[in-house]
Design an enzyme around this catalytic site. Sequence first.
Site, PDB file in Angstrom:
ATOM      1  N   GLY A 115      -8.424  -0.699  28.640  1.00  0.00           N
ATOM      2  CA  GLY A 115      -8.293  -1.446  27.394  1.00  0.00           C
ATOM      3  C   GLY A 115      -9.614  -1.476  26.639  1.00  0.00           C
ATOM      4  O   GLY A 115     -10.512  -0.663  26.902  1.00  0.00           O
ATOM      5  N   THR A 118     -12.984  -1.396  28.749  1.00  0.00           N
ATOM      6  CA  THR A 118     -13.233  -0.097  29.392  1.00  0.00           C
ATOM      7  C   THR A 118     -13.617   0.949  28.342  1.00  0.00           C
ATOM      8  O   THR A 118     -14.527   1.762  28.550  1.00  0.00           O
ATOM      9  CB  THR A 118     -11.948   0.361  30.133  1.00  0.00           C
ATOM     10  OG1 THR A 118     -11.583  -0.666  31.048  1.00  0.00           O
ATOM     11  CG2 THR A 118     -12.144   1.662  30.875  1.00  0.00           C
ATOM     12  N   ILE A 139      -1.264  -4.361  28.714  1.00  0.00           N
ATOM     13  CA  ILE A 139       0.022  -5.013  28.448  1.00  0.00           C
ATOM     14  C   ILE A 139      -0.053  -5.827  27.153  1.00  0.00           C
ATOM     15  O   ILE A 139       0.961  -6.160  26.571  1.00  0.00           O
ATOM     16  CB  ILE A 139       0.476  -5.934  29.606  1.00  0.00           C
ATOM     17  CG1 ILE A 139      -0.490  -7.114  29.810  1.00  0.00           C
ATOM     18  CG2 ILE A 139       0.666  -5.164  30.886  1.00  0.00           C
ATOM     19  CD1 ILE A 139       0.117  -8.253  30.614  1.00  0.00           C
ATOM     20  N   ASP A 140      -1.285  -6.141  26.715  1.00  0.00           N
ATOM     21  CA  ASP A 140      -1.448  -7.012  25.534  1.00  0.00           C
ATOM     22  C   ASP A 140      -1.101  -6.293  24.221  1.00  0.00           C
ATOM     23  O   ASP A 140      -0.870  -6.950  23.208  1.00  0.00           O
ATOM     24  CB  ASP A 140      -2.890  -7.532  25.451  1.00  0.00           C
ATOM     25  CG  ASP A 140      -3.316  -8.264  26.712  1.00  0.00           C
ATOM     26  OD1 ASP A 140      -2.434  -8.735  27.454  1.00  0.00           O
ATOM     27  OD2 ASP A 140      -4.536  -8.362  26.963  1.00  0.00           O
ATOM     28  N   ARG A 175      18.427 -28.370  29.774  1.00  0.00           N
ATOM     29  CA  ARG A 175      16.974 -28.562  29.794  1.00  0.00           C
ATOM     30  C   ARG A 175      16.271 -27.747  28.715  1.00  0.00           C
ATOM     31  O   ARG A 175      16.838 -26.805  28.161  1.00  0.00           O
ATOM     32  CB  ARG A 175      16.425 -28.076  31.138  1.00  0.00           C
ATOM     33  CG  ARG A 175      16.635 -29.039  32.264  1.00  0.00           C
ATOM     34  CD  ARG A 175      16.159 -28.433  33.565  1.00  0.00           C
ATOM     35  NE  ARG A 175      16.207 -29.430  34.624  1.00  0.00           N
ATOM     36  CZ  ARG A 175      16.206 -29.139  35.917  1.00  0.00           C
ATOM     37  NH1 ARG A 175      16.178 -27.884  36.313  1.00  0.00           N
ATOM     38  NH2 ARG A 175      16.239 -30.094  36.810  1.00  0.00           N
ATOM     39  N   MET A 182       1.530 -13.641  29.131  1.00  0.00           N
ATOM     40  CA  MET A 182       0.150 -13.190  28.889  1.00  0.00           C
ATOM     41  C   MET A 182       0.011 -12.618  27.473  1.00  0.00           C
ATOM     42  O   MET A 182       0.913 -12.751  26.652  1.00  0.00           O
ATOM     43  CB  MET A 182      -0.231 -12.148  29.931  1.00  0.00           C
ATOM     44  CG  MET A 182      -0.519 -12.720  31.300  1.00  0.00           C
ATOM     45  SD  MET A 182      -1.074 -11.402  32.411  1.00  0.00           S
ATOM     46  CE  MET A 182      -1.650 -12.363  33.799  1.00  0.00           C
ATOM     47  N   GLY A 183      -1.086 -11.955  27.232  1.00  0.00           N
ATOM     48  CA  GLY A 183      -1.303 -11.326  25.924  1.00  0.00           C
ATOM     49  C   GLY A 183      -2.675 -11.572  25.351  1.00  0.00           C
ATOM     50  O   GLY A 183      -3.014 -11.091  24.278  1.00  0.00           O
ATOM     51  N   GLU A 235      -0.165 -17.177  26.258  1.00  0.00           N
ATOM     52  CA  GLU A 235      -1.268 -17.926  26.892  1.00  0.00           C
ATOM     53  C   GLU A 235      -2.381 -18.281  25.901  1.00  0.00           C
ATOM     54  O   GLU A 235      -3.103 -19.256  26.097  1.00  0.00           O
ATOM     55  CB  GLU A 235      -1.859 -17.103  28.045  1.00  0.00           C
ATOM     56  CG  GLU A 235      -2.423 -15.749  27.592  1.00  0.00           C
ATOM     57  CD  GLU A 235      -2.974 -14.891  28.719  1.00  0.00           C
ATOM     58  OE1 GLU A 235      -2.868 -15.297  29.882  1.00  0.00           O
ATOM     59  OE2 GLU A 235      -3.504 -13.808  28.415  1.00  0.00           O
ATOM     60  N   ARG A 278      10.999 -27.913  31.851  1.00  0.00           N
ATOM     61  CA  ARG A 278      10.373 -27.202  32.968  1.00  0.00           C
ATOM     62  C   ARG A 278       9.560 -26.018  32.445  1.00  0.00           C
ATOM     63  O   ARG A 278       9.918 -25.420  31.426  1.00  0.00           O
ATOM     64  CB  ARG A 278      11.434 -26.661  33.929  1.00  0.00           C
ATOM     65  CG  ARG A 278      12.228 -27.728  34.635  1.00  0.00           C
ATOM     66  CD  ARG A 278      11.426 -28.346  35.776  1.00  0.00           C
ATOM     67  NE  ARG A 278      12.277 -29.141  36.632  1.00  0.00           N
ATOM     68  CZ  ARG A 278      12.569 -30.424  36.431  1.00  0.00           C
ATOM     69  NH1 ARG A 278      12.070 -31.056  35.390  1.00  0.00           N
ATOM     70  NH2 ARG A 278      13.349 -31.071  37.273  1.00  0.00           N
TER      71      ARG A 278
HETATM   72  O1  F6P Z   1      -5.632  -8.030  29.385  1.00  0.00           O
HETATM   73  C1  F6P Z   1      -4.572  -8.046  30.274  1.00  0.00           C
HETATM   74  C2  F6P Z   1      -4.386  -9.400  30.877  1.00  0.00           C
HETATM   75  O2  F6P Z   1      -3.263  -9.367  31.738  1.00  0.00           O
HETATM   76  C3  F6P Z   1      -4.260 -10.533  29.871  1.00  0.00           C
HETATM   77  O3  F6P Z   1      -2.976 -10.601  29.299  1.00  0.00           O
HETATM   78  C4  F6P Z   1      -4.642 -11.720  30.714  1.00  0.00           C
HETATM   79  O4  F6P Z   1      -5.220 -12.738  29.920  1.00  0.00           O
HETATM   80  C5  F6P Z   1      -5.681 -11.152  31.649  1.00  0.00           C
HETATM   81  O5  F6P Z   1      -5.512  -9.764  31.670  1.00  0.00           O
HETATM   82  C6  F6P Z   1      -5.589 -11.697  33.056  1.00  0.00           C
HETATM   83  O6  F6P Z   1      -6.630 -11.190  33.807  1.00  0.00           O
HETATM   84  P1  F6P Z   1      -6.756 -11.368  35.400  1.00  0.00           P
HETATM   85  O7  F6P Z   1      -5.907 -10.323  36.024  1.00  0.00           O
HETATM   86  O8  F6P Z   1      -8.179 -11.140  35.670  1.00  0.00           O
HETATM   87  O9  F6P Z   1      -6.270 -12.732  35.735  1.00  0.00           O
END
Ligand code: F6P
Length: 365
Positions: A115, A118, A139-140, A175, A182-183, A235, A278
């Site tokens: 990413g 790197t 994945i982001d 509920r 993530m992201g 997140e 939840r």
């Molecule tokens: O950049 C990819 C990612 O999965 C993010 O979505 C996330 O914030 C981070 O890496 C999590 O990193 P680690 O694997 O170090 O917890």
Amino acid sequence: MTKKIGIVTGGGDCPGLNAVIRAIVKAGALNGWKCLGIHGGFDGLLTPTRTMPLALKDMDGLLIRGGTILGTANRGQFAAKTGHGELRQVPQKTLDQAKINFDTLGLSGLIAIGGDGTLTIAQKMFEMGFPVVGVPKTIDNDLDATQMTFGFDTAVACAVDALDRLYSTAQSHSRVMVLEVMGRYAGWIATYAGLAGGADIILIPEITFHYDSIVRKIQARQAEGKDFTIVIIAEGATLEGQNFVTLNENGGDREIRLGGIGHMITMEIEKRTKKETRCVVLGHLQRGGQPTQWDRQLCTRFGVHAFQMITKGQFGMMVALKETGMMGEVTLKDAINKIRRVDPGGELVMTARALGISFGDEPAP
Ligand code: F6P
């Protein structure tokens, strides 16, 4: 003399890394090139070097295998970013040592799969004379220079699967279910998965939210006889006037870990709506397992194109998926430090809003 390519995977892992490695090795073998895997990210180039020959016979089954057979690292000597993405200089001594070892290994090219962090190191190495080519992974999906990074589609598929499962249990128990995905600072996973998984509320870093709007949406559904609500939250989403919710305040030699916002809003939603709520944090499930068919073909195309770039001497460049849907190239310099984020006024968000999906920012009627 046989030419040799070094392959390195850096940063967080994601599905498809092995598929890229396989494509490079297969295309290379057909053209008389040998490949050498650098183990554990760029640190593998330090003394003693940690390398492994990558032969054609070792590639069996790699198209569908998650993770990376080379190992990876998103901290340590070659961490390009710390804190909230602040650039960190890799010590010149470390880079010099890597160059000496690279030359000793007799490598004619280096393919760095990773990413933004790197690829930032890859650019620095290119400036030092490394014949490097980059492949965009995360994945982001937050790299501006490519229409899509690999790993993203698989992460979205995982989040959609989770939403599908949460839907039935949310409905059974009347509920509110909150799914944290993530992201990092981009809301691509939350937005795509939210649309595909039928979320009622999508909360992303690009649009700050407030509780009144979320509560109104839940109550409006209730008034329509819909006793359950599905919320997906990235997140990196933030509450109006507040900072990111993090798991470690000081990243040290790595980036700060985002996370915790899902639980935070879950408690507040329950308090304000009196509805049982939840939270599920999807976490690294999004990064594991087999790549989707989309990611498999994207990785294969990225890998073959990256190999061809090495043979043509297109160093200091990154392979990219162009707007035309074709493979192309972009300079690493132009690719790095340009984060692509969801456009709050763009078609994706507008489509969701047209369906009545809340982004937690709607004013009171
Ligand atoms: O950049 C990819 C990612 O999965 C993010 O979505 C996330 O914030 C981070 O890496 C999590 O990193 P680690 O694997 O170090 O917890």
